[in-house]
Design an enzyme around this catalytic site. Structure first.
Site, mmCIF file in Angstrom:
data_model
loop_
_atom_site.group_PDB
_atom_site.id
_atom_site.type_symbol
_atom_site.label_atom_id
_atom_site.label_comp_id
_atom_site.label_asym_id
_atom_site.label_seq_id
_atom_site.Cartn_x
_atom_site.Cartn_y
_atom_site.Cartn_z
ATOM 1 N N CYS A 1 -56.003 53.891 -61.249
ATOM 2 C CA CYS A 1 -56.796 54.193 -60.048
ATOM 3 C C CYS A 1 -56.520 53.154 -58.954
ATOM 4 O O CYS A 1 -55.420 53.089 -58.432
ATOM 5 C CB CYS A 1 -58.276 54.304 -60.395
ATOM 6 S SG CYS A 1 -59.262 55.081 -59.079
ATOM 7 N N HIS B 1 -57.881 58.709 -63.831
ATOM 8 C CA HIS B 1 -58.389 57.864 -64.911
ATOM 9 C C HIS B 1 -58.007 58.461 -66.262
ATOM 10 O O HIS B 1 -58.682 59.385 -66.738
ATOM 11 C CB HIS B 1 -59.916 57.759 -64.828
ATOM 12 C CG HIS B 1 -60.405 56.921 -63.698
ATOM 13 N ND1 HIS B 1 -60.616 55.561 -63.804
ATOM 14 C CD2 HIS B 1 -60.712 57.241 -62.413
ATOM 15 C CE1 HIS B 1 -61.052 55.081 -62.646
ATOM 16 N NE2 HIS B 1 -61.111 56.083 -61.787
ATOM 17 N N GLU C 1 -58.526 57.213 -69.108
ATOM 18 C CA GLU C 1 -59.612 56.937 -70.058
ATOM 19 C C GLU C 1 -60.761 57.928 -69.923
ATOM 20 O O GLU C 1 -61.647 57.976 -70.790
ATOM 21 C CB GLU C 1 -60.123 55.500 -69.881
ATOM 22 C CG GLU C 1 -61.042 55.243 -68.714
ATOM 23 C CD GLU C 1 -60.340 55.083 -67.369
ATOM 24 O OE1 GLU C 1 -61.027 54.729 -66.390
ATOM 25 O OE2 GLU C 1 -59.110 55.302 -67.289
#
Length: 207
Positions: free
Chosen positions: A79, A183, A185
Protein backbone atom coordinates in the site's frame (compact mmCIF):
# COMPACT_ATOMS: atom_id res chain seq x y z
CA UNK A 1 13.73 -14.68 8.77
CA UNK A 2 11.63 -11.83 7.36
CA UNK A 3 11.64 -8.40 9.01
CA UNK A 4 8.40 -6.41 9.03
CA UNK A 5 9.68 -2.84 9.23
CA UNK A 6 8.10 -0.95 12.12
CA UNK A 7 7.46 2.77 11.90
CA UNK A 8 4.01 2.57 13.52
CA UNK A 9 1.90 1.75 10.45
CA UNK A 10 -1.61 0.61 11.27
CA UNK A 11 -1.48 -2.62 9.29
CA UNK A 12 1.70 -4.05 10.81
CA UNK A 13 -0.06 -6.54 13.07
CA UNK A 14 -2.33 -7.81 10.30
CA UNK A 15 0.72 -8.36 8.06
CA UNK A 16 2.51 -10.13 10.93
CA UNK A 17 -0.49 -12.40 11.56
CA UNK A 18 -0.81 -13.25 7.86
CA UNK A 19 2.88 -14.13 7.62
CA UNK A 20 2.62 -16.28 10.75
CA UNK A 21 -0.46 -17.98 9.31
CA UNK A 22 1.50 -19.11 6.25
CA UNK A 23 4.29 -20.39 8.48
CA UNK A 24 6.90 -17.65 8.09
CA UNK A 25 9.50 -16.83 10.71
CA UNK A 26 9.15 -13.05 11.01
CA UNK A 27 9.78 -10.21 13.42
CA UNK A 28 8.44 -6.66 13.75
CA UNK A 29 11.43 -4.36 14.14
CA UNK A 30 13.01 -1.01 13.33
CA UNK A 31 16.50 -2.18 14.33
CA UNK A 32 18.79 -1.70 11.31
CA UNK A 33 21.06 -4.61 12.19
CA UNK A 34 18.15 -7.02 12.46
CA UNK A 35 16.61 -5.77 9.21
CA UNK A 36 19.87 -5.86 7.27
CA UNK A 37 20.57 -9.41 8.46
CA UNK A 38 17.11 -10.64 7.51
CA UNK A 39 16.51 -12.84 4.47
CA UNK A 40 13.56 -10.69 3.41
CA UNK A 41 11.90 -7.44 4.44
CA UNK A 42 8.36 -6.05 4.25
CA UNK A 43 7.44 -2.36 4.43
CA UNK A 44 3.73 -2.08 5.31
CA UNK A 45 1.97 1.22 4.98
CA UNK A 46 -1.14 3.03 6.15
CA UNK A 47 -1.21 6.81 6.57
CA UNK A 48 -0.12 9.92 4.74
CA UNK A 49 2.95 10.06 2.50
CA UNK A 50 4.54 13.08 4.19
CA UNK A 51 3.91 12.08 7.80
CA UNK A 52 5.24 8.60 7.13
CA UNK A 53 8.42 9.90 5.49
CA UNK A 54 8.93 12.23 8.47
CA UNK A 55 8.54 9.33 10.89
CA UNK A 56 10.79 7.04 8.88
CA UNK A 57 13.45 9.73 8.64
CA UNK A 58 13.30 10.39 12.40
CA UNK A 59 14.01 6.69 13.01
CA UNK A 60 16.55 6.44 10.20
CA UNK A 61 14.35 3.83 8.55
CA UNK A 62 14.44 5.67 5.21
CA UNK A 63 18.15 4.89 4.87
CA UNK A 64 17.67 1.36 6.18
CA UNK A 65 15.07 0.65 3.48
CA UNK A 66 17.25 1.94 0.64
CA UNK A 67 20.29 0.10 2.03
CA UNK A 68 18.27 -3.08 2.26
CA UNK A 69 16.98 -2.76 -1.30
CA UNK A 70 20.52 -2.10 -2.51
CA UNK A 71 21.66 -5.30 -0.77
CA UNK A 72 19.74 -7.27 -3.38
CA UNK A 73 17.66 -9.26 -0.89
CA UNK A 74 13.89 -9.62 -1.43
CA UNK A 75 11.80 -6.62 -0.39
CA UNK A 76 8.01 -6.22 -0.39
CA UNK A 77 6.17 -2.90 -0.04
CA UNK A 78 2.45 -2.86 0.77
CA UNK A 79 0.00 0.00 0.00
CA UNK A 80 1.77 3.19 1.16
CA UNK A 81 4.88 1.00 1.20
CA UNK A 82 4.62 0.97 -2.60
CA UNK A 83 4.08 4.72 -2.93
CA UNK A 84 7.06 5.56 -0.72
CA UNK A 85 9.38 3.92 -3.26
CA UNK A 86 8.72 6.85 -5.61
CA UNK A 87 9.97 10.46 -5.47
CA UNK A 88 6.84 12.42 -4.55
CA UNK A 89 3.10 12.28 -3.96
CA UNK A 90 0.37 14.83 -4.60
CA UNK A 91 -0.80 14.02 -1.06
CA UNK A 92 2.29 15.71 0.43
CA UNK A 93 3.84 18.00 -2.22
CA UNK A 94 6.75 19.12 -0.01
CA UNK A 95 7.79 15.61 1.03
CA UNK A 96 10.44 13.55 -0.73
CA UNK A 97 10.02 9.81 -1.10
CA UNK A 98 12.71 7.15 -1.37
CA UNK A 99 13.11 7.56 -5.18
CA UNK A 100 13.89 3.89 -5.76
CA UNK A 101 11.83 4.13 -8.96
CA UNK A 102 10.42 7.00 -11.03
CA UNK A 103 6.73 7.75 -11.41
CA UNK A 104 3.87 9.91 -10.16
CA UNK A 105 1.61 9.34 -7.16
CA UNK A 106 -1.59 11.16 -8.02
CA UNK A 107 -5.04 11.51 -6.43
CA UNK A 108 -7.69 9.28 -7.98
CA UNK A 109 -10.08 11.61 -9.85
CA UNK A 110 -13.53 11.88 -8.29
CA UNK A 111 -16.78 11.76 -10.19
CA UNK A 112 -18.17 9.26 -12.69
CA UNK A 113 -19.64 7.30 -9.78
CA UNK A 114 -16.25 6.46 -8.28
CA UNK A 115 -15.99 7.11 -4.55
CA UNK A 116 -12.76 8.38 -3.01
CA UNK A 117 -11.08 6.78 -1.16
CA UNK A 118 -11.21 3.63 -3.21
CA UNK A 119 -12.16 0.96 -0.66
CA UNK A 120 -13.04 -2.56 -1.69
CA UNK A 121 -12.34 -5.45 -4.02
CA UNK A 122 -11.08 -4.95 -7.57
CA UNK A 123 -9.81 -7.40 -10.14
CA UNK A 124 -6.23 -7.05 -11.35
CA UNK A 125 -4.73 -7.68 -14.76
CA UNK A 126 -1.53 -9.60 -14.11
CA UNK A 127 1.59 -9.38 -16.26
CA UNK A 128 2.76 -12.74 -17.53
CA UNK A 129 5.94 -14.04 -15.96
CA UNK A 130 5.50 -12.18 -12.66
CA UNK A 131 7.12 -14.03 -9.76
CA UNK A 132 5.00 -12.43 -7.06
CA UNK A 133 1.82 -13.50 -8.90
CA UNK A 134 3.00 -17.03 -9.70
CA UNK A 135 0.04 -19.45 -10.05
CA UNK A 136 -2.51 -16.68 -9.46
CA UNK A 137 -5.26 -16.40 -12.06
CA UNK A 138 -5.52 -13.24 -14.13
CA UNK A 139 -8.38 -10.95 -13.04
CA UNK A 140 -8.27 -12.25 -9.48
CA UNK A 141 -9.82 -9.92 -6.90
CA UNK A 142 -7.79 -8.16 -4.20
CA UNK A 143 -8.60 -5.58 -1.54
CA UNK A 144 -7.74 -1.88 -1.94
CA UNK A 145 -7.86 1.07 0.48
CA UNK A 146 -6.35 4.22 -1.05
CA UNK A 147 -6.98 7.69 -2.46
CA UNK A 148 -3.74 8.06 -4.42
CA UNK A 149 -2.38 5.82 -7.14
CA UNK A 150 0.83 5.07 -8.99
CA UNK A 151 1.52 5.84 -12.63
CA UNK A 152 4.98 4.33 -13.08
CA UNK A 153 7.35 6.01 -15.53
CA UNK A 154 8.77 2.65 -16.59
CA UNK A 155 5.92 0.28 -17.41
CA UNK A 156 8.35 -2.63 -17.50
CA UNK A 157 8.31 -2.66 -13.69
CA UNK A 158 4.50 -2.92 -13.54
CA UNK A 159 3.38 -6.43 -12.52
CA UNK A 160 -0.38 -5.75 -12.32
CA UNK A 161 -2.92 -3.05 -13.08
CA UNK A 162 -6.51 -2.32 -12.10
CA UNK A 163 -9.21 0.06 -13.30
CA UNK A 164 -10.98 2.56 -11.06
CA UNK A 165 -11.91 5.48 -13.28
CA UNK A 166 -8.25 5.51 -14.32
CA UNK A 167 -5.63 2.84 -14.94
CA UNK A 168 -3.84 2.16 -11.68
CA UNK A 169 -0.44 0.49 -11.55
CA UNK A 170 -1.45 -1.90 -8.78
CA UNK A 171 1.83 -3.79 -8.33
CA UNK A 172 5.46 -3.45 -9.32
CA UNK A 173 8.28 -5.95 -9.59
CA UNK A 174 11.90 -5.43 -10.53
CA UNK A 175 14.82 -7.62 -9.52
CA UNK A 176 14.55 -8.01 -5.73
CA UNK A 177 11.85 -5.36 -5.21
CA UNK A 178 8.13 -6.15 -5.13
CA UNK A 179 5.27 -3.89 -4.05
CA UNK A 180 1.47 -3.86 -4.14
CA UNK A 181 -0.97 -0.97 -3.87
CA UNK A 182 -3.58 -3.38 -2.50
CA UNK A 183 -3.40 -5.24 0.81
CA UNK A 184 -2.47 -8.92 0.33
CA UNK A 185 -2.98 -9.50 4.05
CA UNK A 186 -6.66 -8.55 3.57
CA UNK A 187 -7.17 -10.23 0.18
CA UNK A 188 -8.24 -13.72 1.21
CA UNK A 189 -6.67 -16.77 -0.39
CA UNK A 190 -5.30 -14.75 -3.30
CA UNK A 191 -3.48 -12.44 -0.91
CA UNK A 192 -2.10 -15.33 1.11
CA UNK A 193 -0.80 -16.89 -2.10
CA UNK A 194 0.98 -13.63 -2.95
CA UNK A 195 2.61 -13.64 0.49
CA UNK A 196 3.56 -17.30 0.05
CA UNK A 197 5.13 -16.44 -3.29
CA UNK A 198 7.17 -13.71 -1.61
CA UNK A 199 8.20 -16.13 1.14
CA UNK A 200 9.27 -18.65 -1.53
CA UNK A 201 11.36 -15.97 -3.25
CA UNK A 202 12.98 -15.20 0.11
CA UNK A 203 13.72 -18.89 0.68
CA UNK A 204 15.20 -19.14 -2.79
CA UNK A 205 17.70 -16.43 -1.88
CA UNK A 206 18.82 -18.01 1.39
CA UNK A 207 22.16 -19.73 1.61
Amino acid sequence: MISIIDYGAGNIQSVYKAMNFIGCDCVITRDKNIIMNSDGAILPGVGSFGDTMDTMTSYGINNTVTDYINSGKPFLGICLGLQLLFPKSEESPNASGLSVFDGTITKIPSGQGYKIPHIGWNSIEIKKGSRIFKDIENNSYVYFVHSYYLNAADKDIVAAQTQYGVTIDAAIEKNNVFATQFHPEKSGETGLKILRNFADIVKGGED
